[in-house]
Design an enzyme around this catalytic site. Structure first.
Site, PDB file in Angstrom:
ATOM      1  N   ASP A  66       0.843  -1.203   0.000  1.00 34.01           N
ATOM      2  CA  ASP A  66       0.000   0.000   0.000  1.00 34.01           C
ATOM      3  C   ASP A  66       0.879   1.254   0.000  1.00 34.01           C
ATOM      4  O   ASP A  66       0.377   2.376  -0.075  1.00 34.01           O
ATOM      5  CB  ASP A  66      -1.012  -0.008   1.160  1.00 34.01           C
ATOM      6  CG  ASP A  66      -0.350  -0.094   2.529  1.00 34.01           C
ATOM      7  OD1 ASP A  66       0.888  -0.228   2.599  1.00 34.01           O
ATOM      8  OD2 ASP A  66      -1.088  -0.028   3.538  1.00 34.01           O
ATOM      9  N   SER A  67       2.208   1.057   0.014  1.00 36.40           N
ATOM     10  CA  SER A  67       3.134   2.165  -0.240  1.00 36.40           C
ATOM     11  C   SER A  67       2.837   2.801  -1.595  1.00 36.40           C
ATOM     12  O   SER A  67       3.255   3.930  -1.857  1.00 36.40           O
ATOM     13  CB  SER A  67       4.588   1.675  -0.189  1.00 36.40           C
ATOM     14  OG  SER A  67       4.758   0.516  -0.975  1.00 36.40           O
ATOM     15  N   ASP A 118      -1.100  -6.105  -0.322  1.00 35.82           N
ATOM     16  CA  ASP A 118      -1.429  -5.525   0.986  1.00 35.82           C
ATOM     17  C   ASP A 118      -2.924  -5.309   1.129  1.00 35.82           C
ATOM     18  O   ASP A 118      -3.559  -4.763   0.217  1.00 35.82           O
ATOM     19  CB  ASP A 118      -0.760  -4.143   1.123  1.00 35.82           C
ATOM     20  CG  ASP A 118       0.531  -4.188   1.908  1.00 35.82           C
ATOM     21  OD1 ASP A 118       0.807  -5.212   2.561  1.00 35.82           O
ATOM     22  OD2 ASP A 118       1.265  -3.184   1.860  1.00 35.82           O
ATOM     23  N   LYS A 171      -1.293  -9.528   2.678  1.00 35.05           N
ATOM     24  CA  LYS A 171      -0.498  -9.132   3.850  1.00 35.05           C
ATOM     25  C   LYS A 171      -1.317  -8.163   4.688  1.00 35.05           C
ATOM     26  O   LYS A 171      -2.030  -7.326   4.135  1.00 35.05           O
ATOM     27  CB  LYS A 171       0.819  -8.473   3.420  1.00 35.05           C
ATOM     28  CG  LYS A 171       1.625  -7.883   4.583  1.00 35.05           C
ATOM     29  CD  LYS A 171       3.047  -7.520   4.181  1.00 35.05           C
ATOM     30  CE  LYS A 171       3.236  -6.170   3.563  1.00 35.05           C
ATOM     31  NZ  LYS A 171       2.819  -5.013   4.397  1.00 35.05           N
ATOM     32  N   GLU A 205      -1.188  -5.770   8.536  1.00 38.47           N
ATOM     33  CA  GLU A 205      -0.340  -5.222   9.595  1.00 38.47           C
ATOM     34  C   GLU A 205      -0.932  -5.498  10.963  1.00 38.47           C
ATOM     35  O   GLU A 205      -2.154  -5.471  11.139  1.00 38.47           O
ATOM     36  CB  GLU A 205      -0.208  -3.693   9.424  1.00 38.47           C
ATOM     37  CG  GLU A 205       0.506  -3.291   8.146  1.00 38.47           C
ATOM     38  CD  GLU A 205       0.681  -1.778   8.011  1.00 38.47           C
ATOM     39  OE1 GLU A 205       0.382  -1.046   8.972  1.00 38.47           O
ATOM     40  OE2 GLU A 205       1.124  -1.344   6.926  1.00 38.47           O
ATOM     41  N   GLU A 237       9.517  -4.724   9.942  1.00 30.68           N
ATOM     42  CA  GLU A 237       9.908  -3.416   9.420  1.00 30.68           C
ATOM     43  C   GLU A 237      10.526  -2.554  10.511  1.00 30.68           C
ATOM     44  O   GLU A 237       9.910  -2.326  11.569  1.00 30.68           O
ATOM     45  CB  GLU A 237       8.688  -2.702   8.808  1.00 30.68           C
ATOM     46  CG  GLU A 237       9.072  -1.334   8.239  1.00 30.68           C
ATOM     47  CD  GLU A 237       8.049  -0.720   7.303  1.00 30.68           C
ATOM     48  OE1 GLU A 237       7.020  -1.358   7.009  1.00 30.68           O
ATOM     49  OE2 GLU A 237       8.282   0.416   6.857  1.00 30.68           O
TER      50      GLU A 237
HETATM   51  O1  KIV Z   1       3.629  -1.124   1.591  1.00 30.27           O
HETATM   52  C1  KIV Z   1       4.789  -1.578   1.501  1.00 30.27           C
HETATM   53  O2  KIV Z   1       5.532  -1.301   0.553  1.00 30.27           O
HETATM   54  C2  KIV Z   1       5.261  -2.447   2.574  1.00 30.27           C
HETATM   55  C3  KIV Z   1       6.733  -2.706   2.648  1.00 30.27           C
HETATM   56  C4  KIV Z   1       7.428  -1.476   3.101  1.00 30.27           C
HETATM   57  C5  KIV Z   1       7.047  -3.874   3.499  1.00 30.27           C
HETATM   58  O3  KIV Z   1       4.495  -2.892   3.368  1.00 30.27           O
END
Ligand code: KIV
Length: 261
Positions: free
Chosen positions: A46-47, A85, A115, A117, A184
């Site tokens: 989600d970056s 994510d 994924k 969090e 992280e």
């Molecule tokens: O969103 C993302 O890119 C991430 C990585 C930084 C692990 O979760």
């Protein structure tokens, strides 16, 4: 010819102490480049919200954003394991909400895993999804979706109490059925202890060299980020190169040198 990476490949690599390479990507062209470069796992993080969509943090990213970008990545590659994510707000309400949105992602994109969090408070959800056959990747330490709670993106695990919580969370996440765990921005020694304690692979970003795999954000690795985190390394400067190429083309257009006829 390289075979499709699966959960089994990741577990076997951990047993053989073979470091696996994860990289974020957000579109088909990037996925193709990553695959050709030998990347094992593509994380559609989600970056994307910060590096591609212009947001200040990952909070505004939606399920539809993640589906759009993940489907493009899946279309662009064949062998990497593709992880998507779950965005903020798409899984925290209940295990049922997490299942419904994960199923939507997996069915609409063809991704291999999701994924999410969080530590102990996410165990019920990880267990619920895992028991229903989904491949779940956990993510602890610096969890960017909690930025408003922490108020910063600093390293986690700085007190011994916090370090113990992170270790307990990691073990509990494995027990709940996760197939891999992103660590992280935590101290390298803690990441080493967690990696040693788990049978599932750890994936480090700012967590030292002992993790079973490393992940970087596409824009940080390639020199496209405005602010690169201290633990990342830009292996090239695509931002400068792209700027120079565009400026040269613009000059050629203005001076009548392009097109040539
Ligand atoms: O969103 C993302 O890119 C991430 C990585 C930084 C692990 O979760």
């Amino acid at each position: 010819m390289k075979k499709k990476i699966t959960t089994a490949t990741l577990l076997a690599a951990k047993k053989q102490q073979k470091p696996m390479v994860w990289l974020t990507a957000y579109d088909a062209g990037a996925a193709r480049i990553a695959e050709n470069a030998g990347v094992d796992v593509i994380l559609v993080g989600d970056s994307v919200g910060m590096v591609n969509l212009g947001y200040d943090n990952t909070i505004p990213v939606t399920l539809d954003d993640m589906i759009l970008h993940t489907a493009a990545v899946v279309r662009g590659c064949n062998t990497p394991w593709v992880v998507c994510d779950l965005p903020f707000g798409s899984y925290q309400q209940s295990p049922e909400q997490a299942l419904q949105n994960s199923v939507s992602i997996l069915q609409k994109t063809g991704a291999d895993a999701i994924k999410l969090e969080g530590g102990k408070h996410m165990l019920e959800t990880i267990s619920f999804l895992s028991a229903r056959g989904l491949a779940v990747v956990g993510h602890i330490g610096l969890t960017p979706q909690s930025v408003h709670q922490f108020g910063n993106y600093k390293q986690r695990g700085q007190s011994s109490c916090e370090r113990q919580t992170l270790l307990d969370d990691a073990v509990a996440i494995q027990q709940a059925g996760a197939v891999a765990l992103v660590l992280e921005c935590i101290p390298a020694a803690l990441a080493a202890t967690i990696t040693e304690a788990l049978d599932i692979p750890t994936v480090g970003i700012g967590a030292g060299k002992s993790c079973d795999a490393q992940v970087l954000v596409w824009h940080d690795l390639l020199g496209l980020s405005e602010n690169i985190p201290p633990f990342a390394k830009a292996y090239t400067n695509l931002g400068e190169q792209a700027g120079a190429a565009i400026a040269q083309w613009a000059q050629d257009v203005r001076e009548g040198k392009f097109p040539t006829s």
